[in-house]
Write an enzyme that holds these catalytic residues in place. Structure first.
Site, PDB file in Angstrom:
ATOM      1  N   LYS A   1       0.857  -1.186   0.000  1.00 25.32           N
ATOM      2  CA  LYS A   1       0.000   0.000   0.000  1.00 25.32           C
ATOM      3  C   LYS A   1       0.886   1.226   0.000  1.00 25.32           C
ATOM      4  CE  LYS A   1      -4.441   0.944   0.166  1.00 25.32           C
ATOM      5  NZ  LYS A   1      -5.495   0.109  -0.402  1.00 25.32           N
TER       6      LYS A   1
HETATM    7  P1  NAD Z   1     -13.065   7.526  -3.099  1.00 23.32           P
HETATM    8  O1  NAD Z   1     -12.145   8.597  -2.664  1.00 23.32           O
HETATM    9  O2  NAD Z   1     -13.454   7.451  -4.524  1.00 23.32           O
HETATM   10  O3  NAD Z   1     -14.415   7.611  -2.257  1.00 23.32           O
HETATM   11  C1  NAD Z   1     -14.465   7.691  -0.887  1.00 23.32           C
HETATM   12  C2  NAD Z   1     -15.796   8.331  -0.531  1.00 23.32           C
HETATM   13  O4  NAD Z   1     -15.981   8.320   0.875  1.00 23.32           O
HETATM   14  C3  NAD Z   1     -15.889   9.780  -0.977  1.00 23.32           C
HETATM   15  O5  NAD Z   1     -17.033   9.922  -1.761  1.00 23.32           O
HETATM   16  C4  NAD Z   1     -15.987  10.586   0.323  1.00 23.32           C
HETATM   17  O6  NAD Z   1     -16.850  11.687   0.217  1.00 23.32           O
HETATM   18  C5  NAD Z   1     -16.536   9.561   1.273  1.00 23.32           C
HETATM   19  N1  NAD Z   1     -16.160   9.824   2.657  1.00 23.32           N
HETATM   20  C6  NAD Z   1     -14.948  10.157   3.141  1.00 23.32           C
HETATM   21  N2  NAD Z   1     -15.035  10.331   4.469  1.00 23.32           N
HETATM   22  C7  NAD Z   1     -16.309  10.094   4.814  1.00 23.32           C
HETATM   23  C8  NAD Z   1     -17.018  10.128   6.027  1.00 23.32           C
HETATM   24  N3  NAD Z   1     -16.412  10.443   7.170  1.00 23.32           N
HETATM   25  N4  NAD Z   1     -18.320   9.801   6.008  1.00 23.32           N
HETATM   26  C9  NAD Z   1     -18.942   9.498   4.848  1.00 23.32           C
HETATM   27  N5  NAD Z   1     -18.335   9.471   3.674  1.00 23.32           N
HETATM   28  C10 NAD Z   1     -17.038   9.773   3.665  1.00 23.32           C
HETATM   29  O7  NAD Z   1     -12.444   6.149  -2.583  1.00 23.32           O
HETATM   30  P2  NAD Z   1     -12.827   4.684  -3.019  1.00 23.32           P
HETATM   31  O8  NAD Z   1     -11.828   4.214  -3.991  1.00 23.32           O
HETATM   32  O9  NAD Z   1     -14.283   4.601  -3.351  1.00 23.32           O
HETATM   33  O10 NAD Z   1     -12.525   3.894  -1.668  1.00 23.32           O
HETATM   34  C11 NAD Z   1     -13.502   3.742  -0.642  1.00 23.32           C
HETATM   35  C12 NAD Z   1     -13.046   2.617   0.282  1.00 23.32           C
HETATM   36  O11 NAD Z   1     -12.935   1.406  -0.465  1.00 23.32           O
HETATM   37  C13 NAD Z   1     -11.676   2.826   0.924  1.00 23.32           C
HETATM   38  O12 NAD Z   1     -11.686   2.232   2.210  1.00 23.32           O
HETATM   39  C14 NAD Z   1     -10.745   2.056   0.023  1.00 23.32           C
HETATM   40  O13 NAD Z   1      -9.566   1.655   0.677  1.00 23.32           O
HETATM   41  C15 NAD Z   1     -11.630   0.882  -0.310  1.00 23.32           C
HETATM   42  N6  NAD Z   1     -11.259   0.158  -1.531  1.00 23.32           N
HETATM   43  C16 NAD Z   1     -11.196   0.796  -2.730  1.00 23.32           C
HETATM   44  C17 NAD Z   1     -10.878   0.074  -3.883  1.00 23.32           C
HETATM   45  C18 NAD Z   1     -10.885   0.699  -5.248  1.00 23.32           C
HETATM   46  O14 NAD Z   1     -10.749  -0.039  -6.232  1.00 23.32           O
HETATM   47  N7  NAD Z   1     -11.069   1.996  -5.374  1.00 23.32           N
HETATM   48  C19 NAD Z   1     -10.582  -1.280  -3.771  1.00 23.32           C
HETATM   49  C20 NAD Z   1     -10.658  -1.904  -2.528  1.00 23.32           C
HETATM   50  C21 NAD Z   1     -11.014  -1.161  -1.410  1.00 23.32           C
END
Ligand code: NAD
Length: 417
Positions: free
Chosen positions: A108
């Site tokens: 990561k």
């Molecule tokens: P992203 O930045 O696209 O979206 C994150 C969202 O969470 C944003 O819309 C933001 O407004 C919201 N957010 C942030 N803080 C918040 C809060 N306190 N309350 C409510 N909403 C809040 O990120 P993402 O890629 O969608 O990732 C989201 C989660 O999924 C993370 O934990 C990430 O590690 C995990 N993840 C992502 C992927 C991927 O392919 N993008 C893969 C596996 C896991």
């Protein structure tokens, strides 16, 4: 990020590993090895800002384990990034790749910065300098970054370009989650959200829950918005959605198409006329059948777990449930699909992107989605089988499967020298 013991993600993942080691009778030398990252790199990143000043950001790249293959894991930009958080997320990647049986270890990366307060030009300069600082440890056969919080396909394109310039030739395999035009895979941008939906559908089938149709999604980013849109198309009622700046609720179900339009126009989901505005705290505690935390870690804690009313929690985010909260949910009989299984769709299609790139032969979106469904469904039923056989939660079963897989590879390879 707060560093309270037991609520800190690094403490959480270590605790999960320790409990798994005990459950599966893991040899102590392998356990000790797995408690540490293989490599932790901290870099300082000086960036010329648009106003002419220079800011020096701190970035990290951690490789937890590479026994089963090259390290794999996303890069996030957030003010809350710490070395502990990145170490924890790298370890989770090791388990995620093992649980779905793809030939990668875990890594990561992250930069402590506020991307919402930076221009595109500043973000490009930050990304290129960060890439050049971590360049010695990344590469298609070493460690392959991907998007995560506040990074996207454009970020990956900058990383690929910077890395390629250093090498003197194009190296698309250094990152996944690239734009299609430079070797990205069809279906990659929706893969994590799609994988979340596949695991949810498998769960509903297993629990025979045909009525389970009221859904809450916390986080409407790359993962949460895709899951919400796919479920809405499947006829599920999305009654609440939350973002960093607030949440919206409609007991009859939100029209996700119109919510998307409102968000595109206003830049936010809040103040959507067809819904009530609520706080994120209230959102998590609403009456619903399915809760999909898709924002950040440590969202379901000992303080709110007893008030969670969902029957099913599908962990789209990494580490959204603290161990104390997990115990409370277990006692309440909530069926939790753990993060390392539920959100593995992204890394699975990243793997497809890497494989397609190495072969220079690209698949259709249909082919990608079918292969994704196949791999994640196999993993779901393998985890379910262990969970039923050993009478453990899905999380415990997923960890047992993953740690056993990494341990087996470690045992076979032996210890050098
Ligand atoms: P992203 O930045 O696209 O979206 C994150 C969202 O969470 C944003 O819309 C933001 O407004 C919201 N957010 C942030 N803080 C918040 C809060 N306190 N309350 C409510 N909403 C809040 O990120 P993402 O890629 O969608 O990732 C989201 C989660 O999924 C993370 O934990 C990430 O590690 C995990 N993840 C992502 C992927 C991927 O392919 N993008 C893969 C596996 C896991």
């Amino acid at each position: 990020m707060q560093l309270n013991k037991g609520e800190n993600l690094w403490e959480t993942v270590l605790q999960q590993l320790d409990e798994t080691a005990k459950r599966i009778n893991l040899e102590s030398w392998i356990h000790k090895k797995l408690r540490k990252s293989k490599r932790e790199l901290t870099v300082s990143i000086p960036v010329k800002m648009d106003n002419g000043s220079v800011e020096v950001f701190t970035g990290y790249r951690v490789q937890h384990n590479i026994t089963r293959g090259p390290a794999k894991g996303g890069i996030r930009y957030s003010p809350e990034v710490t070395l502990d958080e990145i170490k924890a997320l790298a370890m989770l990647m090791t388990w995620k790749c093992a649980v779905v049986n793809i030939p990668y270890g875990g890594a990561k990366g992250g930069v402590a910065c506020n991307p919402f307060k930076m221009s595109a030009e500043e973000l490009e300069r930050l990304t290129r300098r960060y890439t050049s600082e971590i360049l010695p440890v990344i590469g298609p056969e070493k460690d392959i970054p991907a998007p995560d919080i506040s990074t996207d396909s454009q970020t990956m394109a900058w990383i690929m370009d910077t890395y390629s310039i250093d090498k003197g030739y194009s190296v698309p395999g250094v990152v996944t989650g690239k734009p299609i035009a430079i070797g990205g895979s069809e279906g990659r941008s929706e893969a994590t959200g799609r994988g979340v939906v596949y695991t949810l559908l498998n769960t509903l089938k297993h629990l025979n829950l045909i009525e389970g149709k009221k859904v809450i999604v916390q986080g409407y980013g790359k993962v949460g918005s895709v899951a919400a849109n796919l479920l809405f198309k499947e006829g599920y009622r999305i009654i609440g959605v939350g973002e960093i700046d607030g949440a919206v609720y409609n007991a009859d179900g939100l029209d996700i198409g119109r919510l998307n339009k409102h968000r595109k126009k206003s830049g936010s989901i809040v103040k959507f006329k067809e819904a009530d505005s609520i706080t994120n705290k209230e959102l998590l505690q609403l009456k619903c059948d399915i809760l999909i935390p898709a924002a950040l870690e440590n969202q379901i804690t000992k303080d709110n777990a007893s008030r969670i009313k969902a029957k099913i929690v599908v962990e789209a985010a990494n580490g959204p449930t603290t161990p104390k909260a997990d115990k409370i949910l277990k006692e309440k009989g909530v069926f939790v699909v753990p993060d390392i299984l539920a959100n593995a769709g992204g890394v699975i299609v990243s793997y497809f992107e890497w494989v397609q790139g190495l072969q220079s032969y690209f698949w259709s979106e249909r082919e990608v989605n079918l292969k994704l469904r196949d791999i994640i469904t196999k993993a779901f039923y393998k985890v379910l089988e262990i969970s039923l056989k050993k009478k453990t939660s899905m999380r415990e079963a997923a960890y047992s499967l993953a740690v056993n897989k990494v341990a087996e590879a470690t045992r076979i390879r032996g210890l050098y020298p």
